[in-house]
Design an enzyme around this catalytic site. Structure first.
Site, PDB file in Angstrom:
ATOM      1  N   HIS A 298       0.860  -1.188   0.000  1.00 16.29           N
ATOM      2  CA  HIS A 298       0.000   0.000   0.000  1.00 16.29           C
ATOM      3  C   HIS A 298       0.894   1.236   0.000  1.00 16.29           C
ATOM      4  CE1 HIS A 298      -3.598   2.308   0.391  1.00 16.29           C
ATOM      5  NE2 HIS A 298      -3.267   2.793   1.570  1.00 16.29           N
ATOM      6  N   GLU A 309       2.559  -0.939   8.049  1.00  9.04           N
ATOM      7  CA  GLU A 309       2.554  -1.976   7.013  1.00  9.04           C
ATOM      8  C   GLU A 309       3.796  -2.857   7.134  1.00  9.04           C
ATOM      9  OE1 GLU A 309       2.026  -0.541   2.995  1.00  9.04           O
ATOM     10  OE2 GLU A 309       1.588  -2.550   2.237  1.00  9.04           O
ATOM     11  N   HIS A 335      -1.016   8.573  -5.214  1.00 10.27           N
ATOM     12  CA  HIS A 335      -2.080   7.768  -4.626  1.00 10.27           C
ATOM     13  C   HIS A 335      -3.380   8.066  -5.362  1.00 10.27           C
ATOM     14  CE1 HIS A 335      -4.533   5.456  -2.149  1.00 10.27           C
ATOM     15  NE2 HIS A 335      -4.141   5.835  -0.955  1.00 10.27           N
ATOM     16  N   PHE A 394      -8.750   4.457   4.318  1.00  8.56           N
ATOM     17  CA  PHE A 394      -9.385   5.272   5.355  1.00  8.56           C
ATOM     18  C   PHE A 394     -10.722   4.628   5.696  1.00  8.56           C
ATOM     19  CE2 PHE A 394      -7.556   9.853   4.674  1.00  8.56           C
ATOM     20  CZ  PHE A 394      -6.378   9.453   5.274  1.00  8.56           C
TER      21      PHE A 394
END
Lengths: 407, 86
Positions: A298, A309, A335, A394
């Site tokens: 990610h 992560e 992103h 999120f």
């Protein structure tokens, strides 16, 4: 078809900050090119604190759409349709009525038609106009990319949008994978799209205080946050038997899908949620940690995500984590939120097919909290049998896909 | 107590997550239990209240540790307010 099928990918499409095709996207990733640059899409960019984004550059809608069709398409749907056309063309499928009604269209997006939303708000609140364009609502709805792909490609099976912020595309593809695997449909066109570089949305991201002022350096010491991107990635999934029967070019196999919810903080990443999603994908694929060679992380470039992560990779993969090649392609394309998981699965599939891991660019030096191999700055040849692509959104919604080299 | 101090205390009092009836200048931010999003919201409220810009990136700044006490926040805000009017 019914029962449990192996699910293969026979077509890919991508519109990205590195180009408007899969070839330009993959070539840019392998070279470690940056798609980041000054923001040009908003009319009032001088006022913004945030100066950089990864925009899809030189995208001329009239090259792809007649004016009449364009009036129905927000930028997000334009990206989705262009990517879907590329994927369908590569698959070689033609959707006659029998296949059309058995083909799913599942497309993730974080928000939907944000340009349309921003423009219509500007008209009514700032310019005090009394009316907005007639198709404002069907252009901005979050299912518009799915609807437009279904209409443009003539797909009449199950179709809907999937919404889970930064994991939308991964949830969409995972769901499509399970539908094909279980025999609910005979084919799926799936992926994600986002076009979020608008004045109002950028203001929202600025207020979160998580944006990098210049470059995105996932996992690196000195990282200062994320950079927004945009684009779309779509793919064609079908059962192995069907692909074999028509001698299709098989690009890779999707083998596992894991999901979880943190049920904790709205925005802070959660170790347990990440681990459960990765473990879920491995279990679904019947793979062991040691079977994986590559992780498309990610890797947003925020302090919190990259550290958490990394810990989640240690916990899921144990000592094997040290041997994984891990990269964040967000370092090159930003992103892209609801499109991110799609763009990243395309990168993962091609990394597996070609045995080349795209790098994490902008990497300066090791952060003690991020102590794994992030393939810094240059692509690397790695023989890959299986790989994993992570998306952690999120809202604490996590989705992970596992893929295998097709043999 | 200055007007600024009173306003800052009121803003922090809304964000605290510990059961403490009053917020004092000597209170440590960490002891008030502010979480990450609370800090972002506190910065926003301070900027809106005093019409100032507080440079802050959640990846590199942590107001919960950079400012030890409520009094430190008051001093920083007073400085930014003074810069604005000078």
């Amino acid at each position: 078809m019914t029962g449990v099928h192996r699910v293969v990918v026979t077509g890919l499409g991508a519109v990205s900050p590195l180009g408007h095709t899969v070839a330009s996207y993959w070539d840019g990733l392998k070279r470690g090119n940056s798609g980041l640059g000054p923001i040009t899409l908003t009319p009032a960019n001088d006022e913004l604190t945030q100066k950089v984004a990864a925009e899809v550059k030189d995208f001329e809608p009239l090259k792809y759409f007649a004016e009449r069709q364009l009036s129905t398409l927000d930028r997000v749907s334009q990206f989705a349709v262009v990517a879907a056309r590329e994927a369908v063309a590569q698959s070689g499928l033609s959707f006659d009525m029998a296949l059309s009604v058995r083909t799913a269209t599942i497309v993730g997006t974080g928000v939907g038609g944000q340009t349309t939303l921003d423009e219509s708000f500007r008209r009514v609140y700032l310019e005090k106009r009394t009316r907005v364009f007639p198709l404002t609502i069907p252009k901005l709805m979050a299912n518009a990319p799915a609807s437009q792909v279904s209409m443009d490609c003539g797909l009449r099976g199950p179709a809907f949008g999937v919404v889970s912020a930064c994991a939308s595309a991964t949830h969409a593809i995972g769901l499509a994978f399970h539908m094909v695997r279980g025999g609910m449909v005979d084919c799926a066109v799936t992926g994600g799209a986002e076009a979020c570089i608008t004045f109002g949305t950028l203001r929202g991201w600025e207020a979160m205080r998580v944006m990098s002022p210049d470059v995105c350096r996932p996992f690196s010491k000195g990282r200062m946050g994320l950079v927004l991107g945009e684009g779309a990635a779509m793919m064609v999934l079908e059962p192995l038997e069907r692909a074999r029967a028509r001698a299709a070019n098989i690009l890779g196999e999707i083998v596992g899908f894991g999901m979880s919810a943190d049920a904790a903080d709205l925005t802070a990443p959660d170790l347990g949620g990440m681990v459960r999603a990765m473990q879920g994908a491995l279990d679904d694929a019947k793979l062991n940690p040691a079977d994986i060679q590559y992780i498309n992380a990610h890797g947003t470039g925020t302090a919190a995500n990259d550290e958490t992560e990394t810990r989640a990779l240690h916990q899921t993969f144990g000592p094997h984590a040290q041997r994984l090649a891990i990269s964040s392609t967000k370092s090159m394309v930003g992103h892209a939120l609801g499109a991110a998981g799609g763009l990243e699965l395309v990168a993962t599939l091609l990394a597996v097919r070609d045995g080349i891991v795209p790098p994490t660019i902008g990497y300066l030096e090791r952060d003690p909290a991020c102590d794994l191999d992030y393939v810094p700055n240059e692509a690397r040849a790695v023989a890959i049998d299986a790989a994993v692509s992570n998306s952690f959104a999120f809202g604490g919604l996590n989705a992970v896909l596992a893929v295998k080299k097709f043999s | 107590m200055s007007d600024v101090a009173g306003d800052v205390i009121a803003i922090i009092a809304k964000k605290k997550r510990v059961d403490k009836p009053t917020v004092e200048l000597s209170d440590r931010l960490l002891d008030l239990g502010l979480e990450s999003l609370d800090a972002v919201e506190m910065i926003f409220d301070l900027e809106e209240k005093f019409d100032i810009q507080i440079p802050y990136n959640a990846n590199t700044n942590n107001p919960r540790t950079e400012f030890e006490t409520v009094g430190d926040v008051v001093a920083a805000v007073e400085k930014l307010v003074a810069q604005k009017t000078s």
